[in-house]
Design a protein around this motif. Structure first.
Motif: not given
Lengths: 112, 111
Positions: B37, B41-43
């Motif tokens: 992540q 906040k991109f998982l």
């Protein structure tokens, strides 16, 4: 290219003010649409699975729905404890692999 | 009882170093995953193992090497750390499907 897009990026609500979060997807061979909740400093927590257009799932104040191109997470009369980031994810390939493609999430803040 | 645990929780290190993150699950699941992540906040999924066999290997630099000594453990070793490796790394497990149980995350900071 497979993609999951969530809107809005952030949402501020007053306690009791209902609203909806949107998740649109372009995923070839989609194997279901999944919602997760992530609290600050923690890992995502599974909420819902949706497999077919028209399907709905409910849990307390949350209801998830699915159409052929998007999913909505409806929040009815939210409480401050509902504040979190809500992540939408599309399932890829075969179900046994568990390959998920996540959206960037919607950060929900509920004020008392 | 913690279902999916990771150590350490925080890791601060210099560029060029090698580091490892450990993950253990006590849910009896057959499949384990590593996610990254980033600061936005991109998982994103990195790897998946099923019964110690690699089944998902996304486009990840070969400086990252997962190792699964048994189906309850999946460790992540990173060689020659770079600034861009700074992120939160999550371990997860499942019965093989999409309902996954995530660990608390390891925040890696590369200076």
């Amino acid at each position: 290219e497979d993609q999951v897009t969530q809107s809005p990026e952030a949402l501020r609500l007053q306690e009791g003010e209902s609203s909806s979060l949107n998740c649109s997807y372009t995923v070839s061979g989609l194997r279901g649409l999944f919602w997760y909740r992530q609290d600050p400093g923690k890992g995502p927590e599974f909420l819902f699975t949706l497999y077919s257009a028209g399907e709905e799932k409910e849990k307390e104040r949350l209801k998830a729905t699915l159409t052929k191109k998007e999913s909505f997470l409806h929040i009815t009369a939210p409480k401050p404890e509902d504040s979190a980031t809500y992540l939408c994810a599309g399932g890829l390939y075969g179900g046994s692999q568990g390959n998920l493609i996540f959206g960037k999430g919607t950060k929900l803040s509920v004020k008392p | 009882d913690t279902a999916v645990s990771q150590t350490p929780k925080y890791l601060v290190t210099q560029m060029g170093n090698d580091k490892s993150i450990k993950c253990e699950q006590n849910l009896g699941h057959d499949t384990m995953y590593w996610y990254k992540q980033d600061s936005k906040k991109f998982l994103k999924i990195m790897f998946s193992y099923n019964n110690k066999e690699l089944i998902i290997n996304e486009t990840v630099p070969n400086r990252f090497s997962p190792k699964s000594p048994d189906k309850a453990h999946l460790n992540l070793h990173i060689n020659s750390l770079e600034l861009g490796d700074s992120a939160v790394y999550f371990c997860a497990s499942s019965r093989g499907g999409y309902e996954q149980f995530f660990g608390p995350g390891t925040r890696l900071t590369v200076l």
